[in-house]
Design a protein around this motif. Structure first.
Motif, PDB file in Angstrom:
ATOM      1  N   PHE B  45       0.831  -1.202   0.000  1.00  0.00           N
ATOM      2  CA  PHE B  45       0.000   0.000   0.000  1.00  0.00           C
ATOM      3  C   PHE B  45       0.867   1.254   0.000  1.00  0.00           C
ATOM      4  CE2 PHE B  45      -1.788   3.354   2.765  1.00  0.00           C
ATOM      5  CZ  PHE B  45      -2.805   3.785   1.939  1.00  0.00           C
ATOM      6  N   ARG B  46       0.435   2.231  -0.771  1.00  0.00           N
ATOM      7  CA  ARG B  46       1.132   3.522  -0.782  1.00  0.00           C
ATOM      8  C   ARG B  46       0.046   4.574  -0.786  1.00  0.00           C
ATOM      9  NH1 ARG B  46       4.700   2.850  -5.053  1.00  0.00           N
ATOM     10  NH2 ARG B  46       6.364   2.447  -3.570  1.00  0.00           N
ATOM     11  N   PRO B  47       0.040   5.437   0.243  1.00  0.00           N
ATOM     12  CA  PRO B  47      -1.040   6.429   0.353  1.00  0.00           C
ATOM     13  C   PRO B  47      -1.165   7.250  -0.926  1.00  0.00           C
ATOM     14  CG  PRO B  47       0.444   6.543   2.254  1.00  0.00           C
ATOM     15  CD  PRO B  47       1.025   5.549   1.300  1.00  0.00           C
ATOM     16  N   ASN B  48      -2.360   7.574  -1.273  1.00  0.00           N
ATOM     17  CA  ASN B  48      -2.617   8.344  -2.481  1.00  0.00           C
ATOM     18  C   ASN B  48      -2.725   9.823  -2.123  1.00  0.00           C
ATOM     19  OD1 ASN B  48      -3.862   9.692  -4.628  1.00  0.00           O
ATOM     20  ND2 ASN B  48      -4.709   7.769  -5.381  1.00  0.00           N
ATOM     21  N   THR B  49      -1.669  10.531  -2.476  1.00  0.00           N
ATOM     22  CA  THR B  49      -1.622  11.950  -2.122  1.00  0.00           C
ATOM     23  C   THR B  49      -2.732  12.739  -2.794  1.00  0.00           C
ATOM     24  OG1 THR B  49       0.772  11.773  -1.944  1.00  0.00           O
ATOM     25  CG2 THR B  49      -0.130  13.977  -2.029  1.00  0.00           C
ATOM     26  N   VAL B  50      -3.101  12.325  -3.987  1.00  0.00           N
ATOM     27  CA  VAL B  50      -4.134  13.066  -4.716  1.00  0.00           C
ATOM     28  C   VAL B  50      -5.441  13.064  -3.918  1.00  0.00           C
ATOM     29  CG1 VAL B  50      -5.491  13.188  -6.818  1.00  0.00           C
ATOM     30  CG2 VAL B  50      -3.082  12.529  -6.938  1.00  0.00           C
ATOM     31  N   ALA B  51      -5.794  11.905  -3.397  1.00  0.00           N
ATOM     32  CA  ALA B  51      -7.030  11.823  -2.616  1.00  0.00           C
ATOM     33  C   ALA B  51      -6.929  12.700  -1.374  1.00  0.00           C
ATOM     34  CB  ALA B  51      -7.292  10.379  -2.215  1.00  0.00           C
ATOM     35  N   ARG B  52      -5.782  12.650  -0.750  1.00  0.00           N
ATOM     36  CA  ARG B  52      -5.597  13.464   0.442  1.00  0.00           C
ATOM     37  C   ARG B  52      -5.715  14.947   0.096  1.00  0.00           C
ATOM     38  NH1 ARG B  52      -1.461  12.893   4.999  1.00  0.00           N
ATOM     39  NH2 ARG B  52      -0.872  11.016   3.876  1.00  0.00           N
ATOM     40  N   GLN B  53      -5.120  15.321  -1.036  1.00  0.00           N
ATOM     41  CA  GLN B  53      -5.180  16.718  -1.455  1.00  0.00           C
ATOM     42  C   GLN B  53      -6.620  17.167  -1.675  1.00  0.00           C
ATOM     43  OE1 GLN B  53      -2.701  16.306  -4.901  1.00  0.00           O
ATOM     44  NE2 GLN B  53      -0.849  17.017  -3.865  1.00  0.00           N
ATOM     45  N   LEU B  54      -7.383  16.293  -2.292  1.00  0.00           N
ATOM     46  CA  LEU B  54      -8.769  16.655  -2.575  1.00  0.00           C
ATOM     47  C   LEU B  54      -9.537  16.858  -1.275  1.00  0.00           C
ATOM     48  CD1 LEU B  54     -11.098  17.095  -4.486  1.00  0.00           C
ATOM     49  CD2 LEU B  54     -11.483  14.625  -4.508  1.00  0.00           C
ATOM     50  N   ARG B  55      -9.371  15.902  -0.406  1.00  0.00           N
ATOM     51  CA  ARG B  55     -10.093  15.975   0.852  1.00  0.00           C
ATOM     52  C   ARG B  55      -9.612  17.152   1.700  1.00  0.00           C
ATOM     53  NH1 ARG B  55     -14.030  14.373   4.816  1.00  0.00           N
ATOM     54  NH2 ARG B  55     -13.714  16.458   5.609  1.00  0.00           N
ATOM     55  N   ALA B  56      -8.306  17.340   1.731  1.00  0.00           N
ATOM     56  CA  ALA B  56      -7.741  18.364   2.616  1.00  0.00           C
ATOM     57  C   ALA B  56      -7.850  19.758   2.011  1.00  0.00           C
ATOM     58  CB  ALA B  56      -6.277  18.045   2.901  1.00  0.00           C
ATOM     59  N   GLN B  57      -8.210  19.841   0.762  1.00  0.00           N
ATOM     60  CA  GLN B  57      -8.265  21.142   0.098  1.00  0.00           C
ATOM     61  C   GLN B  57      -6.929  21.864   0.205  1.00  0.00           C
ATOM     62  OE1 GLN B  57     -10.848  20.720  -1.737  1.00  0.00           O
ATOM     63  NE2 GLN B  57     -12.049  22.504  -1.151  1.00  0.00           N
ATOM     64  N   ALA B  58      -5.874  21.104   0.088  1.00  0.00           N
ATOM     65  CA  ALA B  58      -4.531  21.691   0.118  1.00  0.00           C
ATOM     66  C   ALA B  58      -3.607  20.686  -0.537  1.00  0.00           C
ATOM     67  CB  ALA B  58      -4.085  21.971   1.537  1.00  0.00           C
ATOM     68  N   THR B  59      -2.696  21.165  -1.340  1.00  0.00           N
ATOM     69  CA  THR B  59      -1.863  20.240  -2.106  1.00  0.00           C
ATOM     70  C   THR B  59      -0.431  20.148  -1.608  1.00  0.00           C
ATOM     71  OG1 THR B  59      -1.422  22.051  -3.641  1.00  0.00           O
ATOM     72  CG2 THR B  59      -3.140  20.489  -4.261  1.00  0.00           C
ATOM     73  N   ARG B  60      -0.051  21.096  -0.764  1.00  0.00           N
ATOM     74  CA  ARG B  60       1.360  21.190  -0.373  1.00  0.00           C
ATOM     75  C   ARG B  60       2.249  21.215  -1.614  1.00  0.00           C
ATOM     76  NH1 ARG B  60       1.621  20.963   5.094  1.00  0.00           N
ATOM     77  NH2 ARG B  60       3.851  20.719   5.345  1.00  0.00           N
TER      78      ARG B  60
END
Lengths: 346, 346
Positions: B45-60
């Motif tokens: 498993f490798r966390p999906n940053t894109v999903a996190r970005q969408l949810r967090a409303q921030a992309t870093r």
DNA sequence: TCCAAAAATGAGATCGATCTCATTGGTGAT
DNA sequence: ATCACCAATGAGATCGATCTCATTTTTGGA
């Protein structure tokens, strides 16, 4: 920030229709599309690429890792990559590794998490890299730049370093040089440095000349110059030096000139890489020019080809021996040349 | 690619718990966390940053636009930015504009769609830029680099170009030069070029010297050198030239040397920017050094401060007059000065 | 032993766009 | 007038992680 849903509501259509108005306008009646566009304008709607990426399971982003942008050879490659990528609708996520293996791994891991569609990497030694070994198990397409293809299992874009170095050496030999040395900067252990040294040895041996040991100057400092100066002042002085990269060649010219040597009068200096600046200098740098821009473009093209499933293995690109004022025939006592120019020392 | 849901299922926990195991481990019992981690490992498993970005409303992610990476001054800045950003958990989306306004707009638009958390831009002329004008209406924090702060409304990181140029000119005047010219490459119309020219004029006038018209060399070509050569061979030859950037200064040294002039014997050449390579050359380049790395770091820091709501306006950074062999006192017949040092102007 | 408080976990909604699969509306042919 | 078909549209699910707000379990004290 307004989203498609609010645009749709305002336009009095469903989200699906609003989405289509943007991504497949031909599926939407002109009049409807107008309404959607108007609503979008009023709400200052801007499509959210992140959402699209998540849904599409593709980011149209390429992860790029270069050793350092302080070396123009990488900066120039990146410049070309950026243009090529943009033309094809891709963006670049750019990172620098400083050849630090730990950092290389972190970087690649974070790019994979970011779900870049592909990777373009330059590593110290493609054969030895544990990173590349583990990358082979991933499904993300990966392409090497400047690293020789070798056994790493990844396609690679670059020139034949060995042949290029051989050609450089032969160029000097053809001019009459017999005592030629090679000077390496940091990264003696890089695959390219190795190949370049081999090419040099090969050329020397083919000409029945004796290759010298590699002179190491990891830091380009003046102190490191001492052993070299020794060799230039000996009974049988070196008359030409090949640097493993242009930055080093340029420093060498500067430092040696400052130390009282004439370039190319006393010693010819040849570079490797072909950074743009080399042409502007006086003396202009004689060097092996790697087509940096073409390498960058081809890296993008080959990677996108991989993405589309083609097994388009990029060919070795052609290097050029770019002549320059930093190299001239030797003016050595042992060379019985009639029209010898610049007869400075015994 | 395995997702959190499958990891959760395999570990026999809910998705929420699996997520917590990664993002807030302290909220999860050790034993549970182990199970999750084990499952993650098994499933690669490798966390999906894109999903996190969408949810967090921030992309870093920080969007960076520089004019070109072929100029080391930008590449060196970018190198520092990348390191600084990575340290703070941010990535760089890098683009090049070639100062093309249309491209600048496209680029910024696509970065905004990508929902970068902030922008770091270098434009031709911050005051005139319609792009910046429209950006002011956006909520994405934006920071300029190299562009003077001025009236654009955006904070800016860089040096005081005018003062720096004045200092450069004064340096030449102090050495005894009186006929000093300024040479500009492409981008005469850039805000910096203008300020640098003003600084030059200012210094000349303060010393009761007559500023010369700007010499334009948009393409660094040999042909463009002709008018300059004329001025160097006239009765009252220029004895020093200030180039508006280092690349141009270096070409000038090369071309003038090739044309038979001695640098600094016949003419002193001063650069502007302070690219690293300038130090390695012979003659080494006398130049105004902008702290490229510091500028890059500070740009990242200031932008992240903005992101956190602080109104941390970055200060002007200090430039350095880096001495070099390309500049020396004039050796002109008209200068009757034995030990004169800087006592020229009233 | 039992209860209150705290800790751990789960269910379900959410971020924003787009895909699939209906369903509606309109056109032309018969 | 009726049917078949195509164009246009809508409803709902989906991508993957995380947040909120229960609900369950555990812990400690009485």
């Amino acid at each position: 920030m307004a989203d498609l849903a609010s645009v749709a509501k305002r336009a009095g259509v469903s989200r699906a229709t609003a989405a289509r108005a943007f991504s497949s306008p031909e599926l939407v009646r002109d009049q409807t599309r107008e309404k959607v566009m108007a609503a979008a304008r009023e709400l200052r709607f801007r499509p959210n690429t992140v959402a699209r990426q998540l849904r599409a399971q593709a980011t149209r982003m390429i992860g790029v890792m270069v050793p350092s942008l302080d070396n123009p050879v990488f900066a120039e490659q990146l410049q070309a990559m950026e243009v090529a990528a943009r033309e094809r609708g891709y963006s670049l996520l750019v990172t620098t590794s400083e050849y630090d293996p730990a950092r290389e791994s972190d970087i690649v891991e974070s790019m994979l998490r970011q779900r870049v569609d592909g990777l373009v990497l330059t590593v110290a030694d493609a054969e030895q890299s544990p990173l590349l070994a583990s990358l082979r198990r991933e499904s993300t397409p990966c392409l090497l730049v400047y690293n020789p293809a070798g056994t790493s299992g990844f396609p690679s874009v670059g020139v034949d370093n060995r042949a290029a170095s051989e050609a450089a050496t032969r160029h000097l030999i053809d001019l009459g040089h017999t005592r030629i040395g090679m000077v390496a900067g940091p990264l003696l252990q890089s695959d390219r440095a190795r190949q370049r040294f081999e090419g040099y040895c090969q050329a020397m041996q083919s000409a029945r000349l004796t290759p010298c040991a590699l002179v190491e100057m990891p830091r380009h400092t003046r102190a490191e110059l001492a052993p070299l100066e020794g060799q230039l002042k000996s009974q049988q002085p070196l008359t030409a030096l090949i640097a493993t990269n242009d930055l080093l060649a340029i420093s060498l010219i500067g430092e040696l000139t400052r130390a009282g040597f004439k370039v190319p009068g006393d010693v010819s200096i040849m570079g490797f890489d072909g950074i743009a600046l080399g042409k502007c200098l006086y003396p202009s740098l004689c060097t092996i020019e790697q087509p940096r821009a073409e390498i960058g473009r081809e890296a993008v093209n080959a990677l996108l080809a991989l993405l589309e499933g083609e097994q388009h293995a990029p060919p070795l690109l052609a290097y050029t021996l770019r002549d320059g004022e930093s190299v001239a025939p030797p003016v050595s006592s042992s060379a019985p040349c009639p029209t010898q120019r610049g007869s400075h020392h015994a």
